[in-house]
Design an enzyme around this catalytic site. Sequence first.
Site, PDB file in Angstrom:
ATOM      1  N   TYR A   8      -4.571   2.152  11.171  1.00  0.00           N
ATOM      2  CA  TYR A   8      -4.788   2.089   9.722  1.00  0.00           C
ATOM      3  C   TYR A   8      -4.359   3.396   9.037  1.00  0.00           C
ATOM      4  O   TYR A   8      -3.708   3.348   7.977  1.00  0.00           O
ATOM      5  CB  TYR A   8      -6.281   1.818   9.438  1.00  0.00           C
ATOM      6  CG  TYR A   8      -6.557   1.371   8.013  1.00  0.00           C
ATOM      7  CD1 TYR A   8      -6.913   2.288   7.029  1.00  0.00           C
ATOM      8  CD2 TYR A   8      -6.479   0.028   7.662  1.00  0.00           C
ATOM      9  CE1 TYR A   8      -7.158   1.883   5.728  1.00  0.00           C
ATOM     10  CE2 TYR A   8      -6.734  -0.388   6.363  1.00  0.00           C
ATOM     11  CZ  TYR A   8      -7.069   0.544   5.392  1.00  0.00           C
ATOM     12  OH  TYR A   8      -7.306   0.132   4.101  1.00  0.00           O
TER      13      TYR A   8
ATOM     14  N   HIS B 258     -10.143   8.671   1.682  1.00  0.00           N
ATOM     15  CA  HIS B 258     -11.100   7.804   2.365  1.00  0.00           C
ATOM     16  C   HIS B 258     -11.101   8.124   3.850  1.00  0.00           C
ATOM     17  O   HIS B 258     -10.100   7.941   4.531  1.00  0.00           O
ATOM     18  CB  HIS B 258     -10.728   6.319   2.166  1.00  0.00           C
ATOM     19  CG  HIS B 258     -11.127   5.773   0.835  1.00  0.00           C
ATOM     20  ND1 HIS B 258     -11.244   4.421   0.606  1.00  0.00           N
ATOM     21  CD2 HIS B 258     -11.430   6.386  -0.332  1.00  0.00           C
ATOM     22  CE1 HIS B 258     -11.628   4.235  -0.642  1.00  0.00           C
ATOM     23  NE2 HIS B 258     -11.737   5.408  -1.244  1.00  0.00           N
TER      24      HIS B 258
ATOM     25  N   LYS C 152       0.127  -1.757   4.944  1.00  0.00           N
ATOM     26  CA  LYS C 152       1.291  -1.137   5.570  1.00  0.00           C
ATOM     27  C   LYS C 152       2.569  -1.235   4.755  1.00  0.00           C
ATOM     28  O   LYS C 152       3.513  -0.471   4.985  1.00  0.00           O
ATOM     29  CB  LYS C 152       1.552  -1.801   6.942  1.00  0.00           C
ATOM     30  CG  LYS C 152       0.458  -1.580   7.950  1.00  0.00           C
ATOM     31  CD  LYS C 152       0.385  -0.128   8.372  1.00  0.00           C
ATOM     32  CE  LYS C 152      -0.979   0.272   8.877  1.00  0.00           C
ATOM     33  NZ  LYS C 152      -1.425   1.560   8.321  1.00  0.00           N
TER      34      LYS C 152
ATOM     35  N   TYR D 234     -13.410  -4.904   4.045  1.00  0.00           N
ATOM     36  CA  TYR D 234     -12.649  -6.084   4.476  1.00  0.00           C
ATOM     37  C   TYR D 234     -13.665  -7.101   4.986  1.00  0.00           C
ATOM     38  O   TYR D 234     -14.430  -6.804   5.904  1.00  0.00           O
ATOM     39  CB  TYR D 234     -11.686  -5.733   5.600  1.00  0.00           C
ATOM     40  CG  TYR D 234     -10.520  -4.868   5.195  1.00  0.00           C
ATOM     41  CD1 TYR D 234     -10.647  -3.477   5.111  1.00  0.00           C
ATOM     42  CD2 TYR D 234      -9.285  -5.434   4.893  1.00  0.00           C
ATOM     43  CE1 TYR D 234      -9.574  -2.678   4.742  1.00  0.00           C
ATOM     44  CE2 TYR D 234      -8.205  -4.643   4.521  1.00  0.00           C
ATOM     45  CZ  TYR D 234      -8.359  -3.262   4.447  1.00  0.00           C
ATOM     46  OH  TYR D 234      -7.294  -2.468   4.083  1.00  0.00           O
TER      47      TYR D 234
ATOM     48  N   PRO E 238      -0.547  -7.929   3.481  1.00  0.00           N
ATOM     49  CA  PRO E 238      -1.119  -6.666   2.990  1.00  0.00           C
ATOM     50  C   PRO E 238      -2.440  -6.274   3.649  1.00  0.00           C
ATOM     51  O   PRO E 238      -2.967  -5.203   3.379  1.00  0.00           O
ATOM     52  CB  PRO E 238      -1.304  -6.923   1.494  1.00  0.00           C
ATOM     53  CG  PRO E 238      -1.259  -8.386   1.332  1.00  0.00           C
ATOM     54  CD  PRO E 238      -0.436  -8.935   2.447  1.00  0.00           C
TER      55      PRO E 238
HETATM   56  P1  FAS Z   1      10.370  -3.194  -3.702  1.00  0.00           P
HETATM   57  O1  FAS Z   1      10.412  -4.687  -3.731  1.00  0.00           O
HETATM   58  O2  FAS Z   1       9.147  -2.488  -4.178  1.00  0.00           O
HETATM   59  O3  FAS Z   1      11.581  -2.591  -4.566  1.00  0.00           O
HETATM   60  C1  FAS Z   1      12.860  -3.167  -4.514  1.00  0.00           C
HETATM   61  C2  FAS Z   1      13.560  -2.857  -5.818  1.00  0.00           C
HETATM   62  O4  FAS Z   1      14.911  -3.324  -5.724  1.00  0.00           O
HETATM   63  C3  FAS Z   1      12.929  -3.569  -7.008  1.00  0.00           C
HETATM   64  O5  FAS Z   1      12.650  -2.646  -8.038  1.00  0.00           O
HETATM   65  C4  FAS Z   1      13.979  -4.595  -7.435  1.00  0.00           C
HETATM   66  O6  FAS Z   1      14.014  -4.788  -8.829  1.00  0.00           O
HETATM   67  C5  FAS Z   1      15.264  -3.954  -6.945  1.00  0.00           C
HETATM   68  N1  FAS Z   1      16.330  -4.923  -6.656  1.00  0.00           N
HETATM   69  C6  FAS Z   1      16.224  -6.077  -5.970  1.00  0.00           C
HETATM   70  N2  FAS Z   1      17.416  -6.703  -5.920  1.00  0.00           N
HETATM   71  C7  FAS Z   1      18.309  -5.913  -6.594  1.00  0.00           C
HETATM   72  C8  FAS Z   1      19.686  -6.016  -6.902  1.00  0.00           C
HETATM   73  N3  FAS Z   1      20.411  -7.065  -6.481  1.00  0.00           N
HETATM   74  N4  FAS Z   1      20.257  -5.033  -7.624  1.00  0.00           N
HETATM   75  C9  FAS Z   1      19.533  -3.945  -8.014  1.00  0.00           C
HETATM   76  N5  FAS Z   1      18.205  -3.785  -7.766  1.00  0.00           N
HETATM   77  C10 FAS Z   1      17.610  -4.764  -7.061  1.00  0.00           C
HETATM   78  N6  FAS Z   1       1.815  -3.392   0.141  1.00  0.00           N
HETATM   79  C11 FAS Z   1       0.684  -2.771   0.484  1.00  0.00           C
HETATM   80  O7  FAS Z   1       0.731  -1.819   1.283  1.00  0.00           O
HETATM   81  N7  FAS Z   1      -0.530  -3.182  -0.040  1.00  0.00           N
HETATM   82  C12 FAS Z   1      -0.608  -4.214  -0.947  1.00  0.00           C
HETATM   83  O8  FAS Z   1      -1.684  -4.566  -1.403  1.00  0.00           O
HETATM   84  C13 FAS Z   1       0.566  -4.875  -1.344  1.00  0.00           C
HETATM   85  N8  FAS Z   1       0.537  -5.889  -2.263  1.00  0.00           N
HETATM   86  C14 FAS Z   1       1.714  -6.514  -2.613  1.00  0.00           C
HETATM   87  C15 FAS Z   1       1.733  -7.563  -3.567  1.00  0.00           C
HETATM   88  C16 FAS Z   1       2.938  -8.209  -3.911  1.00  0.00           C
HETATM   89  C17 FAS Z   1       2.939  -9.328  -4.953  1.00  0.00           C
HETATM   90  C18 FAS Z   1       4.145  -7.819  -3.295  1.00  0.00           C
HETATM   91  C19 FAS Z   1       5.451  -8.511  -3.638  1.00  0.00           C
HETATM   92  C20 FAS Z   1       4.137  -6.776  -2.367  1.00  0.00           C
HETATM   93  C21 FAS Z   1       2.929  -6.118  -2.027  1.00  0.00           C
HETATM   94  N9  FAS Z   1       2.899  -5.066  -1.117  1.00  0.00           N
HETATM   95  C22 FAS Z   1       1.765  -4.427  -0.761  1.00  0.00           C
HETATM   96  C23 FAS Z   1       4.088  -4.641  -0.493  1.00  0.00           C
HETATM   97  C24 FAS Z   1       4.823  -3.725  -1.453  1.00  0.00           C
HETATM   98  O9  FAS Z   1       4.004  -2.652  -1.779  1.00  0.00           O
HETATM   99  C25 FAS Z   1       6.101  -3.351  -0.769  1.00  0.00           C
HETATM  100  O10 FAS Z   1       5.897  -3.055   0.610  1.00  0.00           O
HETATM  101  C26 FAS Z   1       6.801  -2.197  -1.401  1.00  0.00           C
HETATM  102  O11 FAS Z   1       6.956  -2.447  -2.781  1.00  0.00           O
HETATM  103  C27 FAS Z   1       8.133  -2.042  -0.689  1.00  0.00           C
HETATM  104  O12 FAS Z   1       8.910  -1.169  -1.398  1.00  0.00           O
HETATM  105  P2  FAS Z   1      10.504  -1.379  -1.444  1.00  0.00           P
HETATM  106  O13 FAS Z   1      10.993  -1.609  -0.080  1.00  0.00           O
HETATM  107  O14 FAS Z   1      11.009  -0.251  -2.249  1.00  0.00           O
HETATM  108  O15 FAS Z   1      10.743  -2.755  -2.196  1.00  0.00           O
HETATM  109  C1  PHB Z   2      -5.220  -2.584  -2.642  1.00  0.00           C
HETATM  110  O1  PHB Z   2      -6.077  -1.776  -3.083  1.00  0.00           O
HETATM  111  O2  PHB Z   2      -4.388  -3.159  -3.375  1.00  0.00           O
HETATM  112  C2  PHB Z   2      -5.179  -2.869  -1.153  1.00  0.00           C
HETATM  113  C3  PHB Z   2      -5.909  -2.055  -0.299  1.00  0.00           C
HETATM  114  C4  PHB Z   2      -5.868  -2.330   1.066  1.00  0.00           C
HETATM  115  C5  PHB Z   2      -5.133  -3.400   1.540  1.00  0.00           C
HETATM  116  C6  PHB Z   2      -4.398  -4.201   0.660  1.00  0.00           C
HETATM  117  C7  PHB Z   2      -4.429  -3.935  -0.700  1.00  0.00           C
HETATM  118  O3  PHB Z   2      -5.113  -3.666   2.870  1.00  0.00           O
END
Ligand code: FAS
Ligand code: PHB
Length: 390
Positions: A384, A72, A296, A200, A292
């Site tokens: 971005y 994009h 980032k 957005y 989100p």
């Molecule tokens: P993660 O949370 O992905 O991974 C951590 C891992 O550690 C998990 O697999 C967990 O099971 C494990 N863990 C935790 N405690 C443990 C323990 N005690 N023992 C062993 N393992 C353990 N980011 C975006 O950029 N765009 C989005 O649209 C977006 N939407 C999101 C929606 C939701 C509902 C959430 C929660 C996050 C969203 N995010 C989004 C952010 C998300 O993408 C995170 O930034 C990303 O998963 C971060 O990656 P990690 O730091 O690896 O953490």
């Molecule tokens: C998504 O596609 O999940 C998405 C894209 C951009 C954002 C957040 C979520 O800023």
Amino acid sequence: MRTKVAIIGAGPAGLFLAHLMARAGIDAVVLERRTRDYVEGRVRAGVLEQGTVALMEQLGLDARLKAEGLPHTGTNLAYDGEIFRIDMAALTGAAVTVYGQQEVMRDLFDAAGPRGVQIVFEAEDLRLDGLTGNSPSVAYRKDGVAHTLACDFVAACDGFHGVGRASIPDDVLKVYERVYPFGWLGILAEVPPVNHELIYANHARGFALASMRSPTRSRYYVQVGLDERIEDWSDERFWDEVETRLGPTASAGLVRGPSFEKSIAPLRSFVAEPMRHGRLFLAGDAAHIVPPTGAKGMNLAVSDVAMLAEALALFYADRDASGLDGYSARALARVWKAERFSWWFTGLTHRFPDMDAFARRMQVAELAYIRGSRAAQTVIAENYVGLPLR
Ligand code: FAS
Ligand code: PHB
């Protein structure tokens, strides 16, 4: 068992770090409490910054990304029934790639075995010991059997609710937080996106985002109150709200269809300092959370571990600890800039319950200014697509 680097968590932070360690020939073990299917099944991020794409290329993990990812060069802002495009490529020379976090995790997991990345799934009851000494260890249970993993360093890539940050004493850890008075209700549907790029939308009723996962699979979000429940949102109500908030121009040609995933995510800004305590290093959501809006979250996790891997490689190559000593300050410098952008972009596009008429006019005035300002659009574009690591 013994290893050099014990990695807690097999999300994006943990798995990218594990692959970077494997490439550097540094022994590491990933301890994940869930199954691969569970981790891969979480629907989360959708946009990869240029730096994340580059890292996947450097790791040779970009074959599917190149085939299925959607580059994009621009993104769109909609307000007051209008829509305008920010040409990020023209303004910065860079772009982003739409490629879901689920796909990234699949690529990382698929390549793990062939590259000797060791992952212990369903590792339970983790406990970190000896973090401030020279012989840290991680105790855990697997299939009811107790294990201890001795290591040189522990990388807590265990997300917001993990054990790593909780292992840092309260008198050492400083936390900064903003909890937003709303969440995002998101759906996935097998319908073509309404636009070939993201939209957005700022609307008096609240924020909406039109995103996608492929030319046939769309991802939409609407801002909802913290008291709202998924069962209150039928697909019909959701589509009506998306069309209203995008406005007639941006939603022209929008294709509706049944959702096959529907979830509500809370929004918060959160930073924990420092990102190091003795032999423990925090990375990703374990140390910081962003709303989100700026796409980032996952990208910050990747930039953290890129910096941490560089520091670990320097240590094991030359016994030079300068990278490790500088990791927290270096990572936080970039984290705070992403926190600022995500907080600002959320403030610009969302409806806050306490907003009065003046505050609403300020939002619309800022959007109108951005629409006509190359300088203002450049600021958005460079944040971005992703700020540099250094
Ligand atoms: P993660 O949370 O992905 O991974 C951590 C891992 O550690 C998990 O697999 C967990 O099971 C494990 N863990 C935790 N405690 C443990 C323990 N005690 N023992 C062993 N393992 C353990 N980011 C975006 O950029 N765009 C989005 O649209 C977006 N939407 C999101 C929606 C939701 C509902 C959430 C929660 C996050 C969203 N995010 C989004 C952010 C998300 O993408 C995170 O930034 C990303 O998963 C971060 O990656 P990690 O730091 O690896 O953490
Ligand atoms: C998504 O596609 O999940 C998405 C894209 C951009 C954002 C957040 C979520 O800023």
